[in-house]
Write a protein that holds these residues in place. Sequence first.
Motif, PDB file in Angstrom:
ATOM      1  N   LYS A 120       0.832  -1.216   0.000  1.00  0.00           N
ATOM      2  CA  LYS A 120       0.000   0.000   0.000  1.00  0.00           C
ATOM      3  C   LYS A 120       0.864   1.263   0.000  1.00  0.00           C
ATOM      4  N   MET A 121       1.931   1.276   0.796  1.00  0.00           N
ATOM      5  CA  MET A 121       2.795   2.446   0.835  1.00  0.00           C
ATOM      6  C   MET A 121       3.483   2.670  -0.514  1.00  0.00           C
ATOM      7  N   THR A 122       3.877   1.593  -1.156  1.00  0.00           N
ATOM      8  CA  THR A 122       4.517   1.704  -2.466  1.00  0.00           C
ATOM      9  C   THR A 122       3.548   2.274  -3.492  1.00  0.00           C
ATOM     10  N   ILE A 123       2.303   1.806  -3.472  1.00  0.00           N
ATOM     11  CA  ILE A 123       1.290   2.321  -4.391  1.00  0.00           C
ATOM     12  C   ILE A 123       1.081   3.822  -4.178  1.00  0.00           C
ATOM     13  N   MET A 124       1.071   4.248  -2.909  1.00  0.00           N
ATOM     14  CA  MET A 124       0.811   5.650  -2.574  1.00  0.00           C
ATOM     15  C   MET A 124       1.950   6.571  -2.990  1.00  0.00           C
ATOM     16  N   THR A 125       3.168   6.041  -3.133  1.00  0.00           N
ATOM     17  CA  THR A 125       4.315   6.899  -3.405  1.00  0.00           C
ATOM     18  C   THR A 125       4.893   6.753  -4.814  1.00  0.00           C
ATOM     19  N   THR A 126       4.543   5.674  -5.504  1.00  0.00           N
ATOM     20  CA  THR A 126       5.128   5.427  -6.827  1.00  0.00           C
ATOM     21  C   THR A 126       4.890   6.578  -7.801  1.00  0.00           C
ATOM     22  N   CYS A 127       3.683   7.149  -7.780  1.00  0.00           N
ATOM     23  CA  CYS A 127       3.336   8.190  -8.763  1.00  0.00           C
ATOM     24  C   CYS A 127       3.966   9.543  -8.458  1.00  0.00           C
ATOM     25  N   PHE A 128       4.758   9.655  -7.383  1.00  0.00           N
ATOM     26  CA  PHE A 128       5.513  10.885  -7.144  1.00  0.00           C
ATOM     27  C   PHE A 128       6.634  11.041  -8.177  1.00  0.00           C
ATOM     28  N   ILE A 129       7.102   9.924  -8.709  1.00  0.00           N
ATOM     29  CA  ILE A 129       8.165   9.972  -9.717  1.00  0.00           C
ATOM     30  C   ILE A 129       7.594  10.532 -11.016  1.00  0.00           C
ATOM     31  N   PRO A 130       8.215  11.566 -11.615  1.00  0.00           N
ATOM     32  CA  PRO A 130       7.694  12.109 -12.883  1.00  0.00           C
ATOM     33  C   PRO A 130       7.689  11.048 -13.977  1.00  0.00           C
ATOM     34  N   CYS A 131       6.522  10.797 -14.545  1.00  0.00           N
ATOM     35  CA  CYS A 131       6.403   9.818 -15.625  1.00  0.00           C
ATOM     36  C   CYS A 131       6.549  10.524 -16.969  1.00  0.00           C
ATOM     37  N   GLY A 132       6.511   9.745 -18.048  1.00  0.00           N
ATOM     38  CA  GLY A 132       6.670  10.326 -19.377  1.00  0.00           C
ATOM     39  C   GLY A 132       5.598  11.356 -19.708  1.00  0.00           C
ATOM     40  N   ALA A 133       4.364  11.155 -19.193  1.00  0.00           N
ATOM     41  CA  ALA A 133       3.270  12.077 -19.493  1.00  0.00           C
ATOM     42  C   ALA A 133       3.442  13.428 -18.801  1.00  0.00           C
ATOM     43  N   LYS A 134       4.274  13.488 -17.756  1.00  0.00           N
ATOM     44  CA  LYS A 134       4.502  14.754 -17.045  1.00  0.00           C
ATOM     45  C   LYS A 134       5.636  15.570 -17.671  1.00  0.00           C
ATOM     46  N   MET A 135       6.404  14.943 -18.550  1.00  0.00           N
ATOM     47  CA  MET A 135       7.537  15.633 -19.152  1.00  0.00           C
ATOM     48  C   MET A 135       7.130  16.866 -19.971  1.00  0.00           C
ATOM     49  N   PRO A 136       5.986  16.845 -20.709  1.00  0.00           N
ATOM     50  CA  PRO A 136       5.580  18.067 -21.415  1.00  0.00           C
ATOM     51  C   PRO A 136       5.381  19.265 -20.490  1.00  0.00           C
ATOM     52  N   ILE A 137       4.879  19.020 -19.259  1.00  0.00           N
ATOM     53  CA  ILE A 137       4.699  20.113 -18.300  1.00  0.00           C
ATOM     54  C   ILE A 137       6.061  20.691 -17.931  1.00  0.00           C
ATOM     55  N   ILE A 138       7.012  19.797 -17.661  1.00  0.00           N
ATOM     56  CA  ILE A 138       8.363  20.240 -17.318  1.00  0.00           C
ATOM     57  C   ILE A 138       8.985  20.986 -18.494  1.00  0.00           C
ATOM     58  N   GLY A 139       8.821  20.423 -19.715  1.00  0.00           N
ATOM     59  CA  GLY A 139       9.385  21.060 -20.903  1.00  0.00           C
ATOM     60  C   GLY A 139       8.789  22.426 -21.178  1.00  0.00           C
ATOM     61  N   LEU A 140       7.485  22.573 -20.931  1.00  0.00           N
ATOM     62  CA  LEU A 140       6.806  23.855 -21.172  1.00  0.00           C
ATOM     63  C   LEU A 140       7.411  24.961 -20.317  1.00  0.00           C
ATOM     64  N   PHE A 141       7.492  24.732 -19.009  1.00  0.00           N
ATOM     65  CA  PHE A 141       7.969  25.784 -18.114  1.00  0.00           C
ATOM     66  C   PHE A 141       9.486  25.957 -18.172  1.00  0.00           C
ATOM     67  N   ALA A 142      10.208  24.850 -18.432  1.00  0.00           N
ATOM     68  CA  ALA A 142      11.654  24.976 -18.580  1.00  0.00           C
ATOM     69  C   ALA A 142      11.991  25.861 -19.771  1.00  0.00           C
ATOM     70  N   GLY A 143      11.245  25.690 -20.883  1.00  0.00           N
ATOM     71  CA  GLY A 143      11.503  26.481 -22.071  1.00  0.00           C
ATOM     72  C   GLY A 143      10.953  27.895 -22.001  1.00  0.00           C
ATOM     73  N   ALA A 144       9.736  28.058 -21.449  1.00  0.00           N
ATOM     74  CA  ALA A 144       9.072  29.358 -21.454  1.00  0.00           C
ATOM     75  C   ALA A 144       9.568  30.291 -20.359  1.00  0.00           C
ATOM     76  N   ILE A 145       9.981  29.738 -19.221  1.00  0.00           N
ATOM     77  CA  ILE A 145      10.332  30.569 -18.061  1.00  0.00           C
ATOM     78  C   ILE A 145      11.814  30.489 -17.712  1.00  0.00           C
ATOM     79  N   PHE A 146      12.398  29.287 -17.821  1.00  0.00           N
ATOM     80  CA  PHE A 146      13.748  29.074 -17.313  1.00  0.00           C
ATOM     81  C   PHE A 146      14.802  28.924 -18.407  1.00  0.00           C
ATOM     82  N   GLY A 147      14.511  29.393 -19.601  1.00  0.00           N
ATOM     83  CA  GLY A 147      15.507  29.414 -20.661  1.00  0.00           C
ATOM     84  C   GLY A 147      15.993  28.045 -21.100  1.00  0.00           C
ATOM     85  N   GLY A 148      15.127  27.057 -20.970  1.00  0.00           N
ATOM     86  CA  GLY A 148      15.497  25.710 -21.406  1.00  0.00           C
ATOM     87  C   GLY A 148      16.472  24.999 -20.484  1.00  0.00           C
TER      88      GLY A 148
END
Length: 728
Positions: free
Chosen positions: A428-456
Amino acid sequence: MPIKIALAGNPNCGKTTLFNHLTGANQYVGNWPGVTVEKKEGRLKSHDDVIIQDLPGIYSLSPYTLEEVVARNYLVTEKPDVILNIIDGTNIERNLYLTTQLIELGIPVVMAVNMIDLVRKNGDRIDVKKLGAALGCEVHTISALKGEGCIEAAEAAVKLAGKPRTAELPHVFTGSVEHAIAHIEESISDKVDPGLLRWYAIKLFERDEKVQQQLALPADLARHIDQHIADCEKELDDDAESIITNQRYTYIAGVVAKSVAKKRAVHSLTTSDKIDRVVTNRIAALPIFALVMAAVYAIAMGGTPISIGTMATEWTNEVLFGEIVPPAVEGFLTSIGCADWLVSLINDGIVTGVGAVLGFVPQMLVLFFLLSILEDVGYMARIAFIMDRIFRKFGLSGKSFIPMLIGTGCGVPGVMASRTIENDRDRKMTIMTTCFIPCGAKMPIIGLFAGAIFGGSTLVAVSAYFIGVAAIIVSGIILKKTKMFAGDPAPFVMELPAYHIPAWGNVLRATWERGWSFIKRAGTVILASTVVLWFLQGFGFTDGAFGMVEDNNNSLLAAIGGAVSFVFAPLGFGTWQATVATVTGLIAKENVVATLAQLFGYAGEVSENGEEIWGLIPTHFTALTAYSFMIFNLLCAPCFAAMGAIKREMNNGKWTAFAIGYMCVFAYAVSLMVYQIGGLITGEVSFGIGTVAALIVLAGMIWMLVRKNPYDGKEEQTLKASRMEAAR
């Protein structure tokens, strides 16, 4: 009435291979009622009236793991007609421990000595007649991998089913221990099933709490029995459970000495031992593991020419559910005169929902296939062994690492991989914490702000992974200090099976079962959720009239987002657009980028990382609010597909709600500290209620991390108290 055969044995003894061979396609896979342990049953080939129940792999009938509880409850309460006990012929001494317990249940037992081909290859000999005579049961030799002797062993079990036991129970215990057990049998003979009398007596001798509670013996009888046990403990200078264990192994050693002849010298190394000297080496183990998993990730989910899973998923998403299915469905519905709202419901709601689920399936099937190979050849057990030393420091099992590693590609298979963890609390603890790791679907969010705000800057992506890992570590430490998760991680007891060529039938079957399970379970959740969000986003009030809207600023979703946006104001992004983007991200995290583009007025196609709207982002977000928004969306509740997987693995609505709620609260707390405390340092935020709240949250989190665990030793104290009460 159909004949019920229980298939019982240690993990990695070849039980699943035998089950597949005996049942073929006549299988039913689900979960045991109320728990997440997989339940498999099937009908014996050419015998429609014979049901084979594949019990979880266990080492004993002592209820230390959820699997052992399930197997024990089934054998004691359901009482199958016969037990087909599979043992690993290459490691017979360890396997016989469970056998002696099964025989004591009074249920007919047929033993199948598996891997007999390897036994012969090693030059060893097993005298099945002597082995059977010593244990008082029928013994057959089989090779489940090659199909040798399997049907014969099953047929022998069918013939024996339901017949009363004629052979005398083996004399496992000696001296004062046997005397005490016999006395306990006599004392409780009128209170238990005669067939289970021996088993109950031994469990009472071991001071098994569950049996004590179940029988609820009168206080004077309980004291009388406890006195006999105490006398044995004093005489042998050991606790009752250890006494039973030692005498079992002493008896087993004698049986093996009479019936097994080993050619190989005890000190000589097998091929598997030689390989393990390298792959489990303290220095080389982690680099080798990193290379193996990098190859798996590259093939299943990477962005390289060998990324079969990624190519298949891209084709499914972009071509099948992008260029082929939606236009075809829309054209068909329009041609038969469907209303606009119905076309939108089916195309934008249902088809989109199904596409969102099926789009991940190719990637997942490739990943499951590769992991099944690693599991079948015996390497996955080594990975858990390697990581256990590290993860145990944070209250997690070494087996928790695999789901988290897989979660970097996709949270859905990551969550589903948690079922390899036997201990329910750790799972149960593993299930509750596994999704804290950024998955492939979260990478566009990171890419958006890294490029738009933080100069890539690549540091943004690196920090996202570090925050995910830190969230897992912090959660592990904090949760272990709560009553629900208190106690050390389950003792790491795992068979390290001999390396062997994978059984391709097992690999393909495991891949299909896991993939189909996701499609059925997660698919229903995401489909229903997508339809609801389609309705909220497509309908609203325009000029006082309710109906479909072209501008989603007038939608119900926009109205709801505006009404609840104040909740996110302390985090720095209290606009309805950011709120709606967060909500639509629940369908799929990559939706956040497309939603922001649409809500900020960009009408064209948007690439994965939203380069087209980089210029618009700084007008709505500062560096601090963008980072806070990114962290919240990385740590909060995952997409609906992953939520469906959590529901599937938790197998409990309350635990599912708690898991998702915990992730949201934790994400809120971290984003609150980042924005309020960070803003105080940069001057973007004035000292106020939000800052005070953030400082209180920070102080509370630090306190929970450093405080002494109030539940340390509580399990041992409870056990001692119950024993003292029984003695009185």
